[in-house]
Design a protein around this motif. Structure first.
Motif, PDB file in Angstrom:
ATOM      1  N   MET A  21       0.833  -1.204   0.000  1.00  0.00           N
ATOM      2  CA  MET A  21       0.000   0.000   0.000  1.00  0.00           C
ATOM      3  C   MET A  21       0.870   1.257   0.000  1.00  0.00           C
ATOM      4  SD  MET A  21      -2.983  -1.355   2.598  1.00  0.00           S
ATOM      5  CE  MET A  21      -3.519   0.260   3.034  1.00  0.00           C
ATOM      6  N   VAL A  22       1.907   1.272   0.825  1.00  0.00           N
ATOM      7  CA  VAL A  22       2.808   2.423   0.880  1.00  0.00           C
ATOM      8  C   VAL A  22       3.504   2.602  -0.465  1.00  0.00           C
ATOM      9  CG1 VAL A  22       4.954   3.275   1.932  1.00  0.00           C
ATOM     10  CG2 VAL A  22       3.145   2.336   3.373  1.00  0.00           C
ATOM     11  N   SER A  24       2.438   1.694  -3.409  1.00  0.00           N
ATOM     12  CA  SER A  24       1.449   2.180  -4.385  1.00  0.00           C
ATOM     13  C   SER A  24       1.167   3.662  -4.205  1.00  0.00           C
ATOM     14  CB  SER A  24       0.151   1.388  -4.254  1.00  0.00           C
ATOM     15  OG  SER A  24       0.377   0.044  -4.565  1.00  0.00           O
ATOM     16  N   TRP A  25       1.059   4.109  -2.957  1.00  0.00           N
ATOM     17  CA  TRP A  25       0.785   5.523  -2.681  1.00  0.00           C
ATOM     18  C   TRP A  25       1.943   6.390  -3.174  1.00  0.00           C
ATOM     19  CZ3 TRP A  25      -3.661   7.638  -1.312  1.00  0.00           C
ATOM     20  CH2 TRP A  25      -3.667   8.968  -0.893  1.00  0.00           C
ATOM     21  N   ARG A  26       3.169   5.949  -2.920  1.00  0.00           N
ATOM     22  CA  ARG A  26       4.346   6.703  -3.384  1.00  0.00           C
ATOM     23  C   ARG A  26       4.430   6.704  -4.907  1.00  0.00           C
ATOM     24  NH1 ARG A  26       8.736   4.856   1.154  1.00  0.00           N
ATOM     25  NH2 ARG A  26       7.907   6.191   2.792  1.00  0.00           N
ATOM     26  N   ARG A  28       1.902   6.640  -6.925  1.00  0.00           N
ATOM     27  CA  ARG A  28       0.897   7.614  -7.374  1.00  0.00           C
ATOM     28  C   ARG A  28       1.477   9.019  -7.289  1.00  0.00           C
ATOM     29  NH1 ARG A  28      -4.564   8.345  -8.151  1.00  0.00           N
ATOM     30  NH2 ARG A  28      -5.011   6.160  -7.805  1.00  0.00           N
ATOM     31  N   ARG A  68      -7.660  10.340  -7.448  1.00  0.00           N
ATOM     32  CA  ARG A  68      -7.288  11.253  -6.358  1.00  0.00           C
ATOM     33  C   ARG A  68      -5.933  11.898  -6.617  1.00  0.00           C
ATOM     34  NH1 ARG A  68      -8.750  11.335  -0.816  1.00  0.00           N
ATOM     35  NH2 ARG A  68      -9.839   9.368  -1.079  1.00  0.00           N
ATOM     36  N   VAL A  70      -2.692  13.428  -4.962  1.00  0.00           N
ATOM     37  CA  VAL A  70      -2.059  13.214  -3.660  1.00  0.00           C
ATOM     38  C   VAL A  70      -0.935  14.211  -3.377  1.00  0.00           C
ATOM     39  CG1 VAL A  70      -2.650  10.766  -3.671  1.00  0.00           C
ATOM     40  CG2 VAL A  70      -0.401  11.486  -4.491  1.00  0.00           C
ATOM     41  N   GLY A  75      -3.851  14.629  -0.491  1.00  0.00           N
ATOM     42  CA  GLY A  75      -4.157  13.212  -0.597  1.00  0.00           C
ATOM     43  C   GLY A  75      -5.070  12.645   0.461  1.00  0.00           C
ATOM     44  N   PHE A  76      -5.157  13.294   1.619  1.00  0.00           N
ATOM     45  CA  PHE A  76      -5.910  12.693   2.715  1.00  0.00           C
ATOM     46  C   PHE A  76      -7.116  13.538   3.101  1.00  0.00           C
ATOM     47  CE2 PHE A  76      -1.606  11.057   3.258  1.00  0.00           C
ATOM     48  CZ  PHE A  76      -1.874   9.701   3.251  1.00  0.00           C
TER      49      PHE A  76
END
Length: 174
Positions: A21-22, A24-26, A28, A68, A70, A75-76
């Motif tokens: 997950m981390v 994938s977020w990075r 993005r 989204r 980010v 992002g949040f």
């Protein structure tokens, strides 16, 4: 002994999923490196025309309410103080420096019912369509009070009159 092996296996699996997950977020964030960072709100803004407590829900690419943005602290989801000034819309998202959406960059404003991971009653979100550098984006806000004064205040600060019935993805801006 069996319980410890099963427990360790589950723990390893959970750590692996979190690491994915981390990653994938990075990734993005790297894919969105071409998007400009939002402007930090200056301390010297004109008096607020309207101020609401509410929630910052998301910022997405225009016409794609599932993509989204980010970068730059967008992002949040989080609690926010949303105020409209002659210079633009000030977003004070909890844990982030206040951001300013310049009035000159606002393309339109209206209402929406859903985005990414949030579905509310009909027209329960405020949708601010604006340009973040060269990228057209949509910001979704949820206010605890009647959102009409917020929408009306944003309309008054924009230089061009909003187009009634403009469609952004499956969201309608009225």
């Amino acid at each position: 002994m069996n319980r410890w092996v099963i427990g360790a296996g589950i723990l390893v699996l959970l750590v692996f999923v979190v690491l994915l997950m981390v990653r994938s977020w990075r990734a993005r964030g790297r894919r969105q490196a071409d998007i400009a960072l939002p402007e930090t709100a200056p301390d010297s803004l004109s008096p607020a025309l309207v101020e609401h407590d509410g929630f910052y829900v998301a910022t997405t690419r225009a016409g794609d309410p599932l993509d989204r943005i980010v970068v730059g602290g967008l992002g949040f989801r989080g609690r926010a103080v949303i105020s409209v000034h002659r210079e633009g819309v000030r977003l004070e998202i909890a844990g982030e420096p206040a951001k300013l959406i310049r009035a000159s960059s606002i393309r339109d404003v209206g209402r929406a019912t859903w985005t990414i991971d949030r579905v509310v009653e009909t027209d329960g979100l405020v949708l601010v369509a604006w340009s973040l550098g060269d990228t057209d984006v949509d910001t979704y806000l949820r206010v605890t009070d009647d959102p009409r004064p917020l929408v009306d205040a944003v309309r008054t600060i924009t230089t061009s009159a909003p187009t009634a019935g403009t469609t952004t993805g499956e969201q309608t801006i009225d």
